[in-house]
Design an enzyme around this catalytic site. Structure first.
Site, mmCIF file in Angstrom:
data_model
loop_
_atom_site.group_PDB
_atom_site.id
_atom_site.type_symbol
_atom_site.label_atom_id
_atom_site.label_comp_id
_atom_site.label_asym_id
_atom_site.label_seq_id
_atom_site.Cartn_x
_atom_site.Cartn_y
_atom_site.Cartn_z
ATOM 1 N N MET A 315 0.858 -1.191 0.000
ATOM 2 C CA MET A 315 0.000 0.000 0.000
ATOM 3 C C MET A 315 0.889 1.233 0.000
ATOM 4 O O MET A 315 1.167 1.826 1.045
ATOM 5 C CB MET A 315 -0.922 -0.038 1.205
ATOM 6 C CG MET A 315 -1.974 -1.124 1.077
ATOM 7 S SD MET A 315 -3.119 -1.076 2.449
ATOM 8 C CE MET A 315 -4.400 -2.181 1.877
ATOM 9 N N HIS A 318 3.423 5.546 -4.443
ATOM 10 C CA HIS A 318 4.100 5.478 -5.744
ATOM 11 C C HIS A 318 3.724 4.225 -6.521
ATOM 12 O O HIS A 318 3.729 4.234 -7.748
ATOM 13 C CB HIS A 318 5.621 5.623 -5.595
ATOM 14 C CG HIS A 318 6.230 4.798 -4.497
ATOM 15 N ND1 HIS A 318 6.247 5.210 -3.190
ATOM 16 C CD2 HIS A 318 6.835 3.600 -4.510
ATOM 17 C CE1 HIS A 318 6.864 4.292 -2.454
ATOM 18 N NE2 HIS A 318 7.216 3.299 -3.239
ATOM 19 N N HIS A 441 32.425 12.527 -5.732
ATOM 20 C CA HIS A 441 33.062 12.496 -4.422
ATOM 21 C C HIS A 441 33.054 13.902 -3.840
ATOM 22 O O HIS A 441 33.305 14.859 -4.573
ATOM 23 C CB HIS A 441 34.504 12.004 -4.561
ATOM 24 C CG HIS A 441 35.261 12.036 -3.268
ATOM 25 N ND1 HIS A 441 35.060 11.099 -2.277
ATOM 26 C CD2 HIS A 441 36.197 12.909 -2.799
ATOM 27 C CE1 HIS A 441 35.845 11.382 -1.256
ATOM 28 N NE2 HIS A 441 36.542 12.473 -1.542
HETATM 29 P P1 NAI Z 1 2.367 -2.471 8.761
HETATM 30 O O1 NAI Z 1 1.669 -3.580 8.087
HETATM 31 O O2 NAI Z 1 3.571 -1.857 8.161
HETATM 32 O O3 NAI Z 1 2.753 -2.909 10.269
HETATM 33 C C1 NAI Z 1 1.794 -3.334 11.197
HETATM 34 C C2 NAI Z 1 2.464 -4.101 12.320
HETATM 35 O O4 NAI Z 1 1.496 -4.334 13.351
HETATM 36 C C3 NAI Z 1 2.978 -5.468 11.898
HETATM 37 O O5 NAI Z 1 4.342 -5.571 12.210
HETATM 38 C C4 NAI Z 1 2.110 -6.434 12.700
HETATM 39 O O6 NAI Z 1 2.803 -7.608 13.092
HETATM 40 C C5 NAI Z 1 1.735 -5.607 13.910
HETATM 41 N N1 NAI Z 1 0.533 -6.091 14.619
HETATM 42 C C6 NAI Z 1 -0.609 -6.589 14.070
HETATM 43 N N2 NAI Z 1 -1.490 -6.941 15.056
HETATM 44 C C7 NAI Z 1 -0.900 -6.651 16.241
HETATM 45 C C8 NAI Z 1 -1.289 -6.783 17.608
HETATM 46 N N3 NAI Z 1 -2.485 -7.262 17.959
HETATM 47 N N4 NAI Z 1 -0.422 -6.389 18.584
HETATM 48 C C9 NAI Z 1 0.798 -5.895 18.259
HETATM 49 N N5 NAI Z 1 1.215 -5.756 16.976
HETATM 50 C C10 NAI Z 1 0.386 -6.116 15.967
HETATM 51 O O7 NAI Z 1 1.208 -1.370 8.984
HETATM 52 P P2 NAI Z 1 1.244 0.187 9.212
HETATM 53 O O8 NAI Z 1 2.500 0.641 9.851
HETATM 54 O O9 NAI Z 1 -0.043 0.483 9.872
HETATM 55 O O10 NAI Z 1 1.234 0.773 7.735
HETATM 56 C C11 NAI Z 1 0.112 0.550 6.880
HETATM 57 C C12 NAI Z 1 0.478 0.708 5.421
HETATM 58 O O11 NAI Z 1 0.810 2.052 5.130
HETATM 59 C C13 NAI Z 1 1.653 -0.158 5.053
HETATM 60 O O12 NAI Z 1 1.308 -0.879 3.900
HETATM 61 C C14 NAI Z 1 2.743 0.810 4.760
HETATM 62 O O13 NAI Z 1 3.560 0.375 3.711
HETATM 63 C C15 NAI Z 1 1.991 2.086 4.376
HETATM 64 N N6 NAI Z 1 2.789 3.249 4.763
HETATM 65 C C16 NAI Z 1 3.923 3.535 4.091
HETATM 66 C C17 NAI Z 1 4.720 4.577 4.467
HETATM 67 C C18 NAI Z 1 5.984 4.843 3.728
HETATM 68 O O14 NAI Z 1 6.128 4.387 2.604
HETATM 69 N N7 NAI Z 1 6.933 5.561 4.306
HETATM 70 C C19 NAI Z 1 4.392 5.426 5.596
HETATM 71 C C20 NAI Z 1 3.207 5.009 6.274
HETATM 72 C C21 NAI Z 1 2.437 3.973 5.841
#
Ligand code: NAI
Length: 462
Positions: A315, A318, A441
């Site tokens: 998700m 880009h 560099h």
């Molecule tokens: P994520 O999928 O990256 O991480 C969620 C984490 O929560 C996982 O490690 C999972 O094991 C943990 N988790 C699930 N259930 C749990 C529980 N009951 N107790 C404790 N831990 C638990 O999800 P996130 O950070 O919410 O991001 C969502 C989406 O947004 C992702 O697909 C990410 O790629 C995208 N995103 C991308 C960014 C970037 O490119 N810089 C910035 C922010 C979001």
């Protein structure tokens, strides 16, 4: 009577607005339906852009308070003006969302303000406060994005217990913030509030942070974040969170609960496919509401396409943009392609973490033999000058062909440096190609060259 367009795009986020602009460039009479008053979707309004504005601002504050003295810049009386920091973030968002509105106008894309809903395979009704408008088109693209995944037992109250949206605007620095989930959102926003002075505890179900990223890089990242003061509870599944007045309690399976004053839920996102009338149009969805599409983004209903967070895959804004452009090009020209092996991922912490292609774990699982080259920023002159020597560049190449299969970076400006890895994979470069490319560099990019040299064990500065 229904208004007819060549293409209707439902959703004005990075996937949707890019698809609409590309369609207009290719001569289609295009419309975008957006329910929010501002265009740009989650990314611009309450995601990538405001979080990066706060990451930048909080890092300046942290450096002014704690690190600039190392450069001989003595500052006293550094104070946080949180309302000003938040206001600047809002101004960045508003200028960019207005920019998208300008781009749509410039490209003569018709904008419908309201909630779009299918009433049949080729018809969509826009519900707005001024009434309903019926639209038809030969092609319709669903680009409605995603929303925060709920967690059973965690009672979101839009205040003390909230999502990334609330964490972008806390009115004061939390005393103790508990972040549920050590993924991208948890670590980025956890870093923001830790830099501004909050105690931050990150509770993660798995036994590692940033699941899915290259294992070695994750271990290094955890060590660095711990040094910065983030507390980790790994292998800890959250089973509930409740607020009472100004305090909250987070329940953890088999462990002591944690008391805190704010909770950020960041356990992933789910597609926004409810309330879209997909049933009326007969469009198939799978687990968690993900829309099923074929190789060219077409759903089971001819002429209806889906891109971005509503379909499978990472998700990422880009990724959605690439899919939007490729989907429209396919509709108009018959060709359009996204190379899913060359989609970078960046975590905008300090240091940044960036990745493209396969991880070591993925290569091992697929039985691919590979060679590995790694180079630390500690040995890079520019990084030393910047006082930012944590981290490394790691390149994975096919053992037989030397083709670059993956690049993983933790370190200063990793998010910018990964572009070289993306180009290498996109153009089928070998590690030797990267190693023989002249790098200016003194630059951080020299660490990429050295890591490529290290694939053949011939790094110069190590
Ligand atoms: P994520 O999928 O990256 O991480 C969620 C984490 O929560 C996982 O490690 C999972 O094991 C943990 N988790 C699930 N259930 C749990 C529980 N009951 N107790 C404790 N831990 C638990 O999800 P996130 O950070 O919410 O991001 C969502 C989406 O947004 C992702 O697909 C990410 O790629 C995208 N995103 C991308 C960014 C970037 O490119 N810089 C910035 C922010 C979001």
């Amino acid at each position: 009577m229904a208004t007819t367009h060549d293409l209707i795009v439902i959703g004005g986020g990075p996937g949707g607005y890019v698809a609409a602009i590309r369609a207009a460039q290719l001569g289609l009479n295009t419309a975008v339906i957006e329910a929010d008053s501002a265009l740009g979707g989650t990314c611009l309004r309450v995601g990538c852009i405001p979080s990066k504005a706060l990451l930048e601002a909080s890092e300046h504050y942290h450096q002014a308070k704690h690190s600039l003295g190392r450069f001989g810049v003595e500052i006293s009386g550094v104070e946080l003006n949180l309302p000003k920091m938040l206001k600047r973030k809002d101004e960045v968002v508003s200028s960019l969302t207005q920019g998208v509105a300008f781009l749509l106008k410039k490209n003569k894309v018709t904008r419908y303000a309201g909630h779009g809903k299918f009433t049949g395979p080729n018809t969509v009704v826009v519900h707005s406060k001024d009434g309903d408008t019926e639209l038809t088109a030969k092609s319709i693209i669903i680009a409605t994005g995603s929303r925060v995944a709920p967690l059973r037992g965690v009672e979101l109250d839009g205040d003390r217990i909230g999502t990334s949206t609330e964490a972008l605007s806390y009115p004061e620095v939390p005393k103790h913030l508990v972040v549920i989930g050590a993924g991208v959102i948890g670590l980025e926003l956890g870093s923001v509030w830790a830099r501004l002075g909050a105690k931050v505890t990150v509770v993660e179900y798995m036994d590692k942070i940033l699941g899915g990223m290259d294992g070695e890089i994750c271990i290094e990242a955890q060590k660095l974040f711990s040094k910065q003061g983030l507390e980790f509870r790994l292998g800890a599944g959250v089973t509930g969170a409740k607020a009472s007045g100004d305090s909250c309690t987070v329940e953890i399976d088999g462990q002591d609960p944690i008391s805190c004053d704010r909770v950020l839920l960041a356990v992933g996102r789910i597609p926004n496919t409810e309330g879209l009338g997909l049933d009326q149009a007969g469009i198939k969805t799978g687990a968690r509401g993900v829309i099923e599409v074929g190789a060219h983004f077409e759903t089971n209903i001819p002429g209806v396409f889906a891109i971005g967070d509503v379909i499978a895959g990472p998700m990422l804004a880009h990724k959605a943009e690439e899919e939007g452009a490729a989907c429209v090009e396919r509709i108009v020209t018959g060709y359009g392609h996204v190379n899913y092996d060359a989609i970078p991922g960046v975590v905008y912490t300090h240091p940044e973490i960036a990745s493209v292609g396969k991880t070591e774990e993925e290569l091992k699982e697929a039985g691919v033999t590979y060679t590995k080259g790694s180079f630390p920023f500690m040995a890079n002159g520019r990084a030393k000058g910047m006082d930012s020597t944590d981290g490394r560049v790691k390149i994975l190449a096919d053992k037989q062909t030397d083709r670059v299969l993956g690049m993983h970076i933790i370190g200063p400006r990793a998010g910018d440096l990964i572009g070289e890895g993306v180009s290498a994979i996109e153009f089928g470069a070998s590690a030797e190609d990267v190693a023989r490319t002249c790098h200016a560099h003194p630059q951080l990019g020299e660490a990429v060259k050295e890591a490529a040299l290290a694939v053949e064990k011939r790094a110069i500065h190590m």
